[in-house]
Motif scaffolding. Structure first.
Motif: not given
Length: 365
Positions: A52, A86, A89-90
């Motif tokens: 991420a 982020e 994405i994580r």
């Protein structure tokens, strides 16, 4: 015959796609378990966080008008657009899918992007496998309230969606087979637990006590006294001849050393996760050239993920941005190659050695 050894095989798997019904729904029922692995296993958390973090890189570049809009995005109230991406994405790597509500004002202007718990979201597709809507269920078990979202009001990221499946694939495991990094994680932690117990027994070995009584009450009293003295590191005083003891130890080389197995699992874990150990701060016995190649290979993966995020923001939200990669070694590798080429022999004179004979005349060797 029982306990026969069977050959390893892989069972066939069907895609989780739309069936012959007006609507098909999918919900990630394994999210809590997947999130538990992420919260518990440090190396897994490091890998997912690195993916991420590197995908976001140095942030994004865009036109001034779009930047003005994105600078006002606050997510749950304290977010920035970078931290929201982020987060998504994580979450996508953990569960295979991530969702965020696209919030617009009365004039249909984009004003916010708020991440949603993927364990509460149902993906509803029609008979042809096209998304119709999303449904969110409440987390409380007492009352179940469903909130519907149009497909245009949810920003949806899927990791490695394959064929006609309606969802992505978790980095941790597959929602169909339940396999993936989980097996490596479990094997590694089991080996580490064995190693921990082995080291513990070296420092505090097991003692076999032989008492001159079979009275269960006296045995229990002595056991409590001996255990207390051992735990507190105190001396214990016993009448001469009343008790005999023997330290139970394992002879050297009587058991397998688990360290090579742990190291092999550790290497296999990062290989399967697609993140070189040098990215997360691991040290390996590798050359500088090898490290550069690993870094460059990882860069291709990250740039592919960046392209996916950029395209999805464009088609789902109408935002055009360009994510910047943190630091590229491509130019340095090209420079190293040019240096290697310039150091090669260019003329026959570069490969000959001129010497002087004893009589003073020059000669070539």
């Amino acid at each position: 015959m029982t306990n026969t050894v069977t050959d390893f095989s892989v069972a066939p798997v069907e895609t989780e796609a739309a069936n012959d019904q007006p609507e098909t729904e999918y919900m990630n029922t394994l999210w809590s378990q997947q999130y538990g692995y992420y919260k518990t296993i440090p190396e897994l958390r490091a890998v997912i966080d690195a993916k991420a973090r590197w995908t976001i890189g140095k942030g994004f570049e865009t036109d001034p008008q779009t930047k003005f809009i994105l600078d006002s995005i606050i997510g749950f109230g304290k977010d920035t657009f970078n931290t929201i991406l982020e987060n998504l994405i994580r979450t996508m790597n953990i569960g295979g899918d991530s969702f965020a509500e696209i919030i617009r004002d009365k004039d249909d202007n984009f004003v916010n992007l708020k991440p949603i718990d993927p364990g509460t979201i149902k993906i509803i597709v029609n008979r042809k496998g096209l998304i119709k809507r999303y449904e969110q269920t409440t987390k409380t078990k007492e009352t179940s309230i469903t909130t519907e979202f149009t497909k245009e009001s949810i920003f949806h990221l899927s990791r490695n969606r394959t064929a006609d499946e309606v969802h992505g694939i978790s980095l941790i495991d597959s929602s169909t087979t339940g396999l993936g990094l989980v097996d490596i994680i479990l094997a590694r932690n089991e080996a580490m637990a064995d190693m921990r117990q082995l080291m513990h027994r070296h420092v505090k070995p097991i003692i076999k006590w032989q008492l001159d009584t079979d009275d269960t009450k006296k045995i229990a009293e002595f056991k409590a006294k001996a255990d207390q003295a051992t735990n507190k590191g105190e001396n214990i005083f016993i009448p001469l001849g009343a008790v005999e003891h023997e330290v139970v130890s394992v002879p050297t080389n009587a058991t397998l050393n688990p360290l090579p197995w742990i190291q092999q699992l550790n290497q296999y874990f990062f290989q399967a996760a697609g993140v070189p150990q040098i990215i997360v701060g691991g040290s390996q016995e590798i050359t500088e050239a090898t490290a550069k190649i690993l870094y460059l290979a990882f860069q291709q993966t990250i740039e592919e993920d960046q392209l996916y995020i950029e395209e999805q923001l464009d088609i789902q939200v109408g935002l055009k941005i360009e994510l910047e990669f943190p630091a590229s070694l491509e130019n340095e590798l090209l420079s190293d190659q040019k240096k290697a080429e310039t150091t090669q022999a260019a003329t026959p004179e570069d490969t000959t050695v001129q010497g002087v004979e004893l009589n003073g005349s020059n000669t070539e060797v």
